[in-house]
Design an enzyme around this catalytic site. Structure first.
Site: not given
Ligand code: SAM
Length: 320
Positions: A19, A42, A123, A141, A170, A197
């Protein structure tokens, strides 16, 4: 369904590296007026309560953000419930910290104005804090509960839904389909940062991350690509930075590679430490030209603050 839930890991040393690096990139990219699109492939659930059952069970933030900020909370006169030790509060001075670290720390303190560290921004919300009205985010997500929580947090923060779009998709497959990003001005300029991520719960994640970035780079060669990966004893994890370097060399792209290892306490048992992960890395393609220098300044301080024992180290390399 996946068992990885970021709520167990939020605010650990890997999040600190990830981060702080993400924020340093965004600060640079938002200096130009032209709009920026952020893709978070992600995203997780966006915001984490450090006093939740998940976070308390793992205790990972104790060795991450809580350790980074414990002197600040000690100085508030009411020590954080998360504190393990009681250090001297007198030498906590954000203004004396390297700029990238101070920026990250200030953001955490703004979110936690009280006497203890309660909330950690994932994030999506860390990025959101750096964005301007003209900027946009797309968040992927896959986990249904995390998507639900993310959407709830986004609805609260962005009721008009103008700024942050959540997709239960995805991230590896979706990213290349979304690139290049829509033009952001009449001259058709397109600017984007991608954060990738993955949880690396599946060992195929390493190859999928590389492939998604390689395909995306072809479709959008000027994007800034930011990838986190764990440094663990697994061939796929060792191979990833090597393969990313080859990709950057073949496509003539500049890169920055930063790693942070917090080491291991002499007698630590993995089950006592909450996590067996002691090191991770960031690979940034098309980085801001200031990034390597900022991280070289900040990581020695982060290492000193978060070191757990033998093996603690940091490294920043760059090319292009
Ligand atoms: N980026 C978040 C942050 O910094 O706050 C943390 C993300 S966490 C490390 C990884 C997330 O990816 C998990 O929430 C997991 O459910 C999700 N995930 C796993 N596989 C995925 C996939 N193929 N596409 C999108 N999300 C995925």
């Amino acid at each position: 369904m996946f068992s990885y839930r970021h709520a167990f890991h939020a605010g650990n040393h890997a999040d600190v590296l990830k981060h702080m690096t993400l924020l340093a990139c965004l600060r640079h990219l938002t200096q130009k007026d032209a709009a920026l699109h952020v893709f978070d492939t992600h995203a997780g659930s966006g915001l984490y309560k450090l006093d939740s059952e998940h976070a308390r069970k793992s205790g990972e933030s104790l060795d991450g953000v809580s350790k980074l900020l414990e002197k600040h909370f000690l100085a508030q006169n009411q020590p954080s419930v998360h504190m393990k030790s009681a250090p001297d509060a007198t030498d906590f001075d954000v203004s004396a910290m390297p700029a990238a670290l101070a920026d990250y720390v200030n953001l955490l303190l703004q979110l936690n104005p009280g006497s203890r560290m309660r909330v950690y921004p994932g994030s999506p919300f860390l990025a959101r804090s750096a964005l301007r009205p003209q900027d946009r985010m797309t968040l992927c997500e896959l986990h249904p509960s995390d998507t639900r929580n993310l959407q709830k947090h986004v609805n609260e923060a962005d009721p008009a839904g103008a700024k942050m779009q959540v997709l239960q998709k995805d991230g590896f497959d979706t990213l290349p389909k979304l690139l290049p990003p829509p033009p952001t001005d009449a001259r058709g300029s397109r600017r984007a940062l991608v954060l990738m991520d993955p949880s690396y719960e599946l060992k195929t994640d390493y190859a999928r991350a590389l492939e998604a970035i390689a395909t995306s780079l072809k479709k959008f060669p000027t994007g800034c690509y930011v990838l986190w990966y764990p440094i663990i004893a697994r061939p796929e994890a060792h191979g990833l930075p090597r393969k990313l370097k080859t990709l950057c060399t073949q496509s003539a792209k500049p890169w920055v590679h930063a790693t942070l290892n917090v080491g291991r306490a002499e007698k630590a048992q993995p089950q006592e430490r909450g996590t067996s992960l002691s090191a991770s890395g960031m690979w940034v393609i098309n980085p801001p030209h200031t990034l390597a220098a900022s991280l070289r300044e900040a990581l020695p301080v982060v290492q000193t603050l978060l070191a757990q024992g033998r093996g603690a180290a940091w490294e920043v390399s760059a090319a292009g």
